[in-house]
Design a protein around this motif. Structure first.
Motif, PDB file in Angstrom:
ATOM      1  N   GLY B  84      84.888  33.484  28.334  1.00  0.00           N
ATOM      2  CA  GLY B  84      83.893  34.588  27.951  1.00  0.00           C
ATOM      3  C   GLY B  84      84.279  36.103  28.535  1.00  0.00           C
ATOM      4  N   LEU B  85      84.596  35.931  29.969  1.00  0.00           N
ATOM      5  CA  LEU B  85      84.731  37.076  30.745  1.00  0.00           C
ATOM      6  C   LEU B  85      86.086  37.583  30.246  1.00  0.00           C
ATOM      7  N   ILE B  86      87.106  36.972  29.904  1.00  0.00           N
ATOM      8  CA  ILE B  86      88.242  37.463  29.399  1.00  0.00           C
ATOM      9  C   ILE B  86      88.003  37.991  28.208  1.00  0.00           C
ATOM     10  N   GLY B  87      87.228  37.591  27.266  1.00  0.00           N
ATOM     11  CA  GLY B  87      86.892  38.275  25.998  1.00  0.00           C
ATOM     12  C   GLY B  87      86.132  39.774  26.335  1.00  0.00           C
ATOM     13  N   ALA B  88      85.353  39.790  27.335  1.00  0.00           N
ATOM     14  CA  ALA B  88      84.647  40.836  27.542  1.00  0.00           C
ATOM     15  C   ALA B  88      85.412  41.882  28.272  1.00  0.00           C
ATOM     16  N   ALA B 107      79.684  42.903  24.936  1.00  0.00           N
ATOM     17  CA  ALA B 107      81.001  42.421  25.094  1.00  0.00           C
ATOM     18  C   ALA B 107      81.031  41.155  26.160  1.00  0.00           C
ATOM     19  N   LEU B 108      80.339  41.252  27.135  1.00  0.00           N
ATOM     20  CA  LEU B 108      80.016  39.903  28.046  1.00  0.00           C
ATOM     21  C   LEU B 108      79.257  38.660  27.143  1.00  0.00           C
ATOM     22  N   ILE B 109      78.190  39.208  26.299  1.00  0.00           N
ATOM     23  CA  ILE B 109      77.479  38.220  25.778  1.00  0.00           C
ATOM     24  C   ILE B 109      78.293  37.552  24.565  1.00  0.00           C
ATOM     25  N   GLY B 110      79.035  38.642  23.862  1.00  0.00           N
ATOM     26  CA  GLY B 110      79.947  38.243  22.832  1.00  0.00           C
ATOM     27  C   GLY B 110      81.171  37.307  23.475  1.00  0.00           C
ATOM     28  N   GLY B 314      83.866  41.036  17.976  1.00  0.00           N
ATOM     29  CA  GLY B 314      85.245  41.298  18.647  1.00  0.00           C
ATOM     30  C   GLY B 314      85.453  40.625  19.933  1.00  0.00           C
ATOM     31  N   ALA B 315      84.781  40.732  20.826  1.00  0.00           N
ATOM     32  CA  ALA B 315      84.536  40.036  22.209  1.00  0.00           C
ATOM     33  C   ALA B 315      84.397  38.525  22.116  1.00  0.00           C
ATOM     34  N   ALA B 316      83.811  38.171  20.857  1.00  0.00           N
ATOM     35  CA  ALA B 316      83.618  36.700  20.715  1.00  0.00           C
ATOM     36  C   ALA B 316      84.805  35.997  20.231  1.00  0.00           C
ATOM     37  N   ALA B 317      85.653  36.897  19.544  1.00  0.00           N
ATOM     38  CA  ALA B 317      86.910  36.259  18.797  1.00  0.00           C
ATOM     39  C   ALA B 317      87.895  36.201  19.918  1.00  0.00           C
ATOM     40  N   VAL B 318      87.897  37.101  20.961  1.00  0.00           N
ATOM     41  CA  VAL B 318      88.895  37.194  21.872  1.00  0.00           C
ATOM     42  C   VAL B 318      88.520  36.033  22.888  1.00  0.00           C
ATOM     43  N   GLY B 319      87.045  35.976  23.074  1.00  0.00           N
ATOM     44  CA  GLY B 319      86.516  34.657  24.139  1.00  0.00           C
ATOM     45  C   GLY B 319      86.974  33.393  23.573  1.00  0.00           C
ATOM     46  N   ALA B 320      86.684  33.065  22.326  1.00  0.00           N
ATOM     47  CA  ALA B 320      86.970  31.981  21.454  1.00  0.00           C
ATOM     48  C   ALA B 320      88.745  31.405  21.624  1.00  0.00           C
ATOM     49  N   GLY B 321      89.530  32.698  21.458  1.00  0.00           N
ATOM     50  CA  GLY B 321      90.888  32.761  21.511  1.00  0.00           C
ATOM     51  C   GLY B 321      91.332  32.228  23.104  1.00  0.00           C
ATOM     52  N   ALA B 322      90.701  32.787  24.082  1.00  0.00           N
ATOM     53  CA  ALA B 322      90.897  32.530  25.318  1.00  0.00           C
ATOM     54  C   ALA B 322      90.672  31.002  25.635  1.00  0.00           C
TER      55      ALA B 322
END
Lengths: 80, 364
Positions: B84-88, B107-110, B314-322
């Protein structure tokens, strides 16, 4: 469904407090600035009575606006 | 041992996010004061950094909301928090790259929600809380700030309209220093707490604390990271908020900052993890639109609104990917360690490349 999820009463309080305090403090500070400008104009005209009245109004407005700032911080810290 | 190393990585990532949060959101706090020349850029940033630090100690209500209200704390693992942090962080730096004032909070929550969805599916996410405590306030808050700033500036112009401009401008510049300071304090109370909430989530997952607790060292380190980030400053976004949305006078700067501070303080008081960015941008637009609708550059406002809408997904997608990548290496520290190295390398190369291009264009 959203109506059930959202705490509209609390959001309503946020809206009400923000409008009342935000507009109120800005208005009072604006009145203070206007009074300070009035004080300068009265001093230039050498109008002692006018200067005293504008000075008093400016001081009261600045004090009220300053008080609002202090109260805001106190309210915040009391919820920790 | 693996769990301890992972906790260290998560805490470092959380503090790095906090730094980018201060770095990214400095603009919101100081842009008006700088653009109307109420304060020099260096002084404005220094005051903002000090008050962000102080603000972090005022309340822990938002930290509790982030730690327990958005996702199910019982299902959170340290890898989920890390992803989640990486996404943010990635979202913050991408929007900084384009000079867009998006929300670090969202971004953090996402990011955390995206990682949670990838890890355990919808059962780990408090959908109702996200709508009620994040999405709806995100829509209401900028409109509210716009209204407060707009009504305030109409009244202020009416009151000072016949006065000489010199003393009036001087008065409102003083007001900007006070309202900007309140905004910085409010930002500290609101935003530093989000990092505290995330570190607390990681500590709960590690088994070090119970849900709802926030240790003192978490408060102090979060306050320090956001203050350092604020001092480092995000000058690209300062330009967007302070000069590109509207060309502000001192009274508009004061009313937008006062509106922003009031809305953030009221929201924090009731435990809503609000976006400072949304609120102050709304305030700036309100102060401009109330003077003249065409005073607001609506194209810039549209770009900002688009960034707001894209932030959560957007941040959720990066968080999920990470999370998906970290999970390939199991539940230990190896995956997060590799992702950290790759993220730092890629983002560092982008920042250095951008600086070199700027230096070349300046020489040319």
């Amino acid at each position: 469904m959203i109506a059930a999820i959202v705490d509209w009463a609390t959001i309503g309080k946020v809206v009400l407090y923000s409008l009342l305090i935000g507009v109120g403090v800005a208005t009072i500070f604006g009145l203070g600035v206007s009074s300070a400008a009035g004080l300068q104009e009265a001093l230039r005209r050498r109008s002692t009575g006018g200067a005293v009245a504008w000075a008093l109004l400016a001081a009261v407005c600045v004090a009220v606006a300053g008080g609002a700032v202090v109260i805001g911080i106190v309210v915040m810290s009391s919820k920790s | 041992m693996h769990s301890d190393l992972l906790l260290v990585i998560v805490v470092v990532a959380a503090l790095a996010f906090d730094f980018t949060n201060g770095f990214h959101d400095t603009a919101n706090v100081v842009a008006s004061s700088i653009s109307t020349r109420a304060l020099s850029p260096r002084t404005a940033v220094l005051i903002a950094a000090a008050l962000n630090f102080a603000g972090a100690f005022i309340s822990l209500k938002v930290a509790a909301t982030v730690a327990t209200g958005i996702v199910n704390p019982a299902l959170v693992t340290q890898t989920i928090v890390f992803a989640g942090l990486i996404g943010a962080i990635v979202w913050n730096l991408v929007t900084w790259f384009f000079g867009l004032p998006s929300s670090s909070s969202h971004a953090l929550i996402g990011g955390v929600v995206g990682a949670m969805l990838a890890a355990v599916g919808t059962s780990g996410v408090e959908g109702g809380a996200i709508i009620g405590k994040v999405v709806v306030p995100a829509i209401v808050a900028p409109v509210l700030a716009l209204l407060v700033a707009g009504i305030s500036i109409v009244i202020i112009y009416w009151m000072v309209g016949r006065r000489r401009p010199g003393p009036v401008t001087k008065g409102f510049k003083l007001g900007e220093i006070v309202s900007g300071s309140m905004l910085a304090l409010a930002h500290g109370t609101n935003d530093a707490q989000k990092t505290m909430g995330v570190i607390s989530l990681a500590l709960v997952a590690h088994g070090s604390i119970k849900p709802g607790q926030v240790p003192s060292w978490v408060v102090v380190s979060s306050a320090t990271a956001i203050a350092l980030g604020t001092y480092a400053g995000g000058w690209r976004i300062i330009r967007t908020v302070g000069m590109r949305i509207i060309k502000m006078d001192a009274a508009q700067g004061f009313s937008s900052q006062a509106a922003g501070a009031t809305v953030i303080l009221a929201s924090t008081h009731f435990g809503y993890p609000l976006s400072t960015t949304h609120v102050i941008s709304g305030g700036v637009m309100g102060a401009g639109a109330a003077k003249r609708l065409s005073a607001v550059r609506w194209g810039v406002a549209g770009d900002i609104a688009l960034a707001w809408i894209l932030t959560l997904p957007g941040a959720a997608a990066v968080g999920a990917g990470a999370y998906a990548v970290a999970n390939v290496f199991g539940s230990g520290a190896l995956g997060p360690l590799l992702i950290t190295v790759i993220t730092v390398g890629v983002l560092g190369a982008i920042v250095v490349g951008r600086r070199e291009r700027h230096a070349e264009s300046a020489r040319a």
